[in-house]
Design a protein around this motif. Structure first.
Motif, short mmCIF file in Angstrom:
data_model
loop_
_atom_site.label_atom_id
_atom_site.label_comp_id
_atom_site.label_asym_id
_atom_site.label_seq_id
_atom_site.Cartn_x
_atom_site.Cartn_y
_atom_site.Cartn_z
N PRO A 189 -28.12 -25.01 94.67
CA PRO A 189 -27.26 -25.35 93.54
C PRO A 189 -25.91 -24.66 93.67
N GLN A 190 -24.86 -25.39 93.35
CA GLN A 190 -23.52 -24.81 93.39
C GLN A 190 -23.23 -24.15 92.06
N THR A 191 -22.70 -22.96 92.13
CA THR A 191 -22.31 -22.26 90.92
C THR A 191 -20.82 -22.01 90.97
N LYS A 192 -20.23 -21.99 89.83
CA LYS A 192 -18.80 -21.73 89.73
C LYS A 192 -18.53 -20.27 90.13
N HIS A 193 -17.44 -20.06 90.84
CA HIS A 193 -17.05 -18.71 91.26
C HIS A 193 -16.74 -17.89 90.01
N LEU A 194 -17.45 -16.79 89.84
CA LEU A 194 -17.18 -15.88 88.75
C LEU A 194 -16.26 -14.79 89.27
N ALA B 150 -16.38 -2.13 105.82
CA ALA B 150 -16.64 -3.11 106.87
C ALA B 150 -16.25 -4.52 106.42
N ALA B 151 -16.55 -4.85 105.17
CA ALA B 151 -16.18 -6.17 104.64
C ALA B 151 -14.67 -6.32 104.56
N ARG C 128 -20.63 -13.42 94.22
CA ARG C 128 -22.06 -13.06 94.26
C ARG C 128 -22.53 -12.66 95.65
N ASP C 129 -21.80 -13.08 96.69
CA ASP C 129 -22.22 -12.78 98.06
C ASP C 129 -21.41 -11.67 98.73
#
Length: 178
Positions: free
Chosen positions: A5-10, A22-23, A75-76
């Motif tokens: 499911p696609q969720t809106k970017h929060l 590192a990110a 979220r990721d």
């Protein structure tokens, strides 16, 4: 097999942490090479990005009281960040605080992340009494220059970004609006 499911970017902005280093390095390499290397990656540019954008570099920045990094967290992981450097005068005079970096992953462009990060950075400058900041961007990066103009920056001159003895013209912009 069902689709995810696609969720809106929060949009969540927060100060960068040492666990983000590192990110931040990976995101910086992705954005820098994707923005500036249009004809392929040669040894000069590969060496530059691999030496400039390291986790150790970001860890050192986070220990410097004159540096502020704010990230956009989804979220990721991190999809953008802004870096503000105090006591770095504009090469054309006036402003003394630099927005050193504003990077958003290209796949997240158009979602308001860059604008939100920029507003957070400007708010940081106001809260600390740093005055209106300046920044520079590659003079060929017309999308970025247009973005900054729409956000209240004005082009005020040029400087040169040098890599391995070769200079690349950069447009200097100062914040003039609010």
């Amino acid at each position: 097999m069902s689709a995810k499911p696609q969720t809106k970017h929060l949009l969540q902005l927060r100060p960068a942490k040492t666990t983000d280093c590192a990110a931040l390095a990976a995101l910086s390499i992705e954005v820098w090479t994707g923005t500036y290397l249009r004809e392929g990656v040669n040894d000069t540019f590969a060496t530059f990005v691999l030496e400039a954008f390291t986790p150790a570099h970001f860890a050192a920045l986070l220990q410097d009281p004159g540096e502020t990094l704010i990230v956009s967290q989804n979220r990721d992981g991190i999809d953008g960040y802004i870096r503000i450097t105090e006591d770095r005068p504009s090469p054309v005079g006036g402003a003394k605080t630099e927005i050193t970096t504003l990077y958003v992953q290209p796949r997240h462009h158009g979602r308001g992340i860059g604008q939100a990060l920029l507003r957070a950075g400007l708010g940081h400058c106001r809260a600390k009494g740093l005055g209106a900041p300046w920044l520079s961007t590659n003079s060929e990066n017309t999308p970025a220059i247009g973005f900054y103009h729409r956000q209240g920056f004005a082009s005020v001159g040029e400087t040169v970004f040098e890599i391995d003895g070769t200079g690349y013209p950069n447009t200097v912009l100062h914040y003039t609006g609010d």
